[in-house]
Design an enzyme around this catalytic site. Structure first.
Site, PDB file in Angstrom:
ATOM      1  N   GLY A  19      96.878  17.320 -19.115  1.00 51.90           N
ATOM      2  CA  GLY A  19      97.683  16.318 -18.422  1.00 51.90           C
ATOM      3  C   GLY A  19      96.987  14.988 -18.631  1.00 51.90           C
ATOM      4  N   GLY A  21      96.869  11.607 -16.625  1.00 48.01           N
ATOM      5  CA  GLY A  21      97.304  10.730 -15.534  1.00 48.01           C
ATOM      6  C   GLY A  21      97.307   9.318 -16.087  1.00 48.01           C
ATOM      7  N   PHE A  23      95.078   6.593 -16.003  1.00 50.39           N
ATOM      8  CA  PHE A  23      93.899   6.119 -16.738  1.00 50.39           C
ATOM      9  C   PHE A  23      92.950   7.263 -17.037  1.00 50.39           C
ATOM     10  CE2 PHE A  23      91.719   6.761 -12.823  1.00 50.39           C
ATOM     11  CZ  PHE A  23      92.623   6.399 -11.834  1.00 50.39           C
ATOM     12  N   LYS A  41      88.185  15.986 -16.048  1.00 52.36           N
ATOM     13  CA  LYS A  41      88.941  14.733 -16.004  1.00 52.36           C
ATOM     14  C   LYS A  41      88.072  13.698 -16.701  1.00 52.36           C
ATOM     15  CE  LYS A  41      91.256  11.714 -12.622  1.00 52.36           C
ATOM     16  NZ  LYS A  41      91.541  11.511 -11.192  1.00 52.36           N
ATOM     17  N   ASP A 133      98.256   9.865  -0.755  1.00 50.95           N
ATOM     18  CA  ASP A 133      99.155  10.125  -1.888  1.00 50.95           C
ATOM     19  C   ASP A 133      99.559  11.596  -1.907  1.00 50.95           C
ATOM     20  OD1 ASP A 133      99.071   9.577  -5.530  1.00 50.95           O
ATOM     21  OD2 ASP A 133     100.707   9.579  -4.050  1.00 50.95           O
TER      22      ASP A 133
HETATM   23  C1  H91 Z   1      99.634  14.301 -10.746  1.00 53.54           C
HETATM   24  N1  H91 Z   1      99.606  15.163 -11.944  1.00 53.54           N
HETATM   25  C2  H91 Z   1     100.545  14.676 -12.968  1.00 53.54           C
HETATM   26  C3  H91 Z   1      98.242  15.224 -12.508  1.00 53.54           C
HETATM   27  C4  H91 Z   1      98.106  16.502 -13.314  1.00 53.54           C
HETATM   28  C5  H91 Z   1      96.852  16.449 -14.188  1.00 53.54           C
HETATM   29  C6  H91 Z   1      96.651  17.776 -14.932  1.00 53.54           C
HETATM   30  C7  H91 Z   1      96.644  18.938 -13.973  1.00 53.54           C
HETATM   31  N2  H91 Z   1      96.415  20.228 -14.590  1.00 53.54           N
HETATM   32  C8  H91 Z   1      97.352  20.696 -15.482  1.00 53.54           C
HETATM   33  O1  H91 Z   1      98.306  19.976 -15.834  1.00 53.54           O
HETATM   34  N3  H91 Z   1      97.267  21.948 -15.990  1.00 53.54           N
HETATM   35  C9  H91 Z   1      96.220  22.832 -15.712  1.00 53.54           C
HETATM   36  C10 H91 Z   1      95.254  22.352 -14.700  1.00 53.54           C
HETATM   37  C11 H91 Z   1      94.290  23.229 -14.252  1.00 53.54           C
HETATM   38  N4  H91 Z   1      93.351  22.885 -13.402  1.00 53.54           N
HETATM   39  C12 H91 Z   1      93.303  21.613 -12.941  1.00 53.54           C
HETATM   40  C13 H91 Z   1      92.280  21.277 -12.046  1.00 53.54           C
HETATM   41  C14 H91 Z   1      92.135  20.009 -11.582  1.00 53.54           C
HETATM   42  C15 H91 Z   1      93.020  19.003 -11.983  1.00 53.54           C
HETATM   43  C16 H91 Z   1      92.847  17.634 -11.440  1.00 53.54           C
HETATM   44  C17 H91 Z   1      92.007  17.444 -10.311  1.00 53.54           C
HETATM   45  C18 H91 Z   1      91.845  16.164  -9.799  1.00 53.54           C
HETATM   46 CL1  H91 Z   1      90.860  15.915  -8.405  1.00 53.54          CL
HETATM   47  C19 H91 Z   1      92.481  15.075 -10.375  1.00 53.54           C
HETATM   48  O2  H91 Z   1      92.311  13.811  -9.861  1.00 53.54           O
HETATM   49  C20 H91 Z   1      93.304  15.282 -11.476  1.00 53.54           C
HETATM   50 CL2  H91 Z   1      94.106  13.943 -12.198  1.00 53.54          CL
HETATM   51  C21 H91 Z   1      93.502  16.557 -12.019  1.00 53.54           C
HETATM   52  C22 H91 Z   1      94.060  19.300 -12.847  1.00 53.54           C
HETATM   53  C23 H91 Z   1      94.247  20.617 -13.334  1.00 53.54           C
HETATM   54  C24 H91 Z   1      95.319  21.030 -14.205  1.00 53.54           C
HETATM   55  C25 H91 Z   1      97.870  18.979 -13.073  1.00 53.54           C
HETATM   56  C26 H91 Z   1      98.039  17.671 -12.330  1.00 53.54           C
END
Ligand code: H91
Length: 341
Positions: A19, A21, A23, A41, A133
């Site tokens: 993913g 986000g 930045f 991240k 949020d």
């Molecule tokens: C608001 N959304 C668009 C953002 C998406 C970003 C990718 C994420 N993601 C997947 O897409 N597939 C697998 C996946 C697996 N384990 C994850 C663990 C942590 C995070 C994580 C944790 C924190 Cl604290 C944070 O700040 C951010 Cl940005 C991400 C994302 C994971 C994840 C899902 C949410």
């Protein structure tokens, strides 16, 4: 730039980008020593620009907020150009996609998820933070229908405590409280309660209570506070939604009342148990022993090393071992005699 990745690639096998986000980009990875999956991240300091303080906010918040329904920060690696946040892996993806796939959730399932969300937010408020949020995109599922709250970039810890008014208008419009979209100062915890009301509505209905592609019209609808009540909503859920989606924050249900709400207790008969099962203050003796043996040091030395909470490899290994204890797997560190570096 390659040197920026040297440290992280020594310890983690980076995999696909899942993913990105605003930045940041999020890559899946494997912790080489333990074979455990993590999410990393990755942020570029230059690209962050004046968003850098937001990252520092998120890191500081996540170091203080350790809870079974909050995504755990395992390690932070900072290099000349990059910041890497090593995070708990959540294989189930976003709650948002889960709701969309099922159209809407049955009341029992919605209640089961919502109790976890309330527990996480009650814990955050207890620690003096407001998330600001809250939305289904920021709630991830792990492998056993457990929710993990993510993205603390907008979290606020007012110096004067949770009664202090906040100014910054932030978060996603559809989930934002009326007092927040009106540009008035607001209490973070009261705004979080409103957002949780919108979240509960989304779980039970599969669409948003206030929606409009024109943001100005959306704000008007939020400030009016009128929303449809689909015929499938039960009286108990309608009553709770009405208490959460109160335009006047002083009339809105408080966290204390929410924890004992009848609809939330239906079928559980106990108030929501929100305290953390994995506080940093209480180290897990088995994990310490396992690490002490691995590093060939005394338990005392190992305890002191972990207690520094440097969010380096030691912190990461401790949390990975703890996560395994928590879900019943016994992670064994490979036998090695190299003393702790
Ligand atoms: C608001 N959304 C668009 C953002 C998406 C970003 C990718 C994420 N993601 C997947 O897409 N597939 C697998 C996946 C697996 N384990 C994850 C663990 C942590 C995070 C994580 C944790 C924190 Cl604290 C944070 O700040 C951010 Cl940005 C991400 C994302 C994971 C994840 C899902 C949410």
């Amino acid at each position: 730039m390659t040197s920026d990745y040297d440290e992280v690639t020594q310890r983690y096998r980076l995999q696909e980008t899942v993913g990105s986000g605003g930045f940041a980009k999020v890559k899946l990875a494997t912790h080489i020593l333990t074979g455990e999956k993590v999410a990393i991240k990755i942020m570029d300091k230059k690209a962050l620009g004046d968003d850098l303080p937001r990252v520092k906010t998120e890191i500081k918040a996540m170091k203080e907020l350790v809870h079974q329904h909050i995504c755990t920060l395992y390690e932070v690696i900072e290099t000349p150009h990059k910041i890497f946040m090593v995070l708990e892996y959540c294989p189930g993806g976003e709650l948002f996609d889960y709701i969309v796939a099922k159209d809407r959730l049955q009341e029992e399932e919605a209640r089961m998820f919502f109790r976890q969300i309330v527990a996480a937010v009650a814990y955050i408020h207890h620690k003096g933070y407001a998330h600001r949020d809250l939305k289904p995109e920021n709630l991830l599922l792990d492998d056993d229908q457990s929710l993990k709250l993510i993205d603390f970039g907008l979290a606020a810890k007012p110096k004067g405590g949770m009664k202090e008014q906040l100014e910054t208008c932030c978060g996603s419009p559809a989930y934002a409280a009326p007092e927040l979209v009106s540009g008035r100062s607001y209490i973070g915890s009261e705004a979080d309660i409103w957002s949780m009301g919108v979240l509960l509505y989304a779980l039970l209905c599969g669409f948003l209570p206030f929606d409009d592609e024109n943001v100005a019209h959306l704000y008007k609808k939020i400030q009016k506070g009128d929303y449809e009540e689909p015929r499938w909503l039960t009286p108990g859920s309608r009553h709770l939604l009405k208490q959460m989606l109160q335009v006047n924050p002083k009339k809105r249900i408080t966290m204390k009342e929410l924890l004992r709400n009848q609809w939330l207790m239906q079928g559980f008969d106990v108030p929501i148990d929100w305290d953390s099962k994995c506080e940093k203050e209480q180290l897990n003796a088995d994990c310490i022993t396992e690490m002490a043996v691995y590093h060939n040091v005394s338990k005392k030395e190992m305890t002191n090393a972990v207690k520094k909470w440097e969010y380096n490899e030691t912190t990461c290994i401790y949390f990975l071992l703890l996560a395994n204890k928590y879900n019943g797997r016994t992670l064994r560190l490979p036998h090695k005699t190299k003393p702790l570096t």
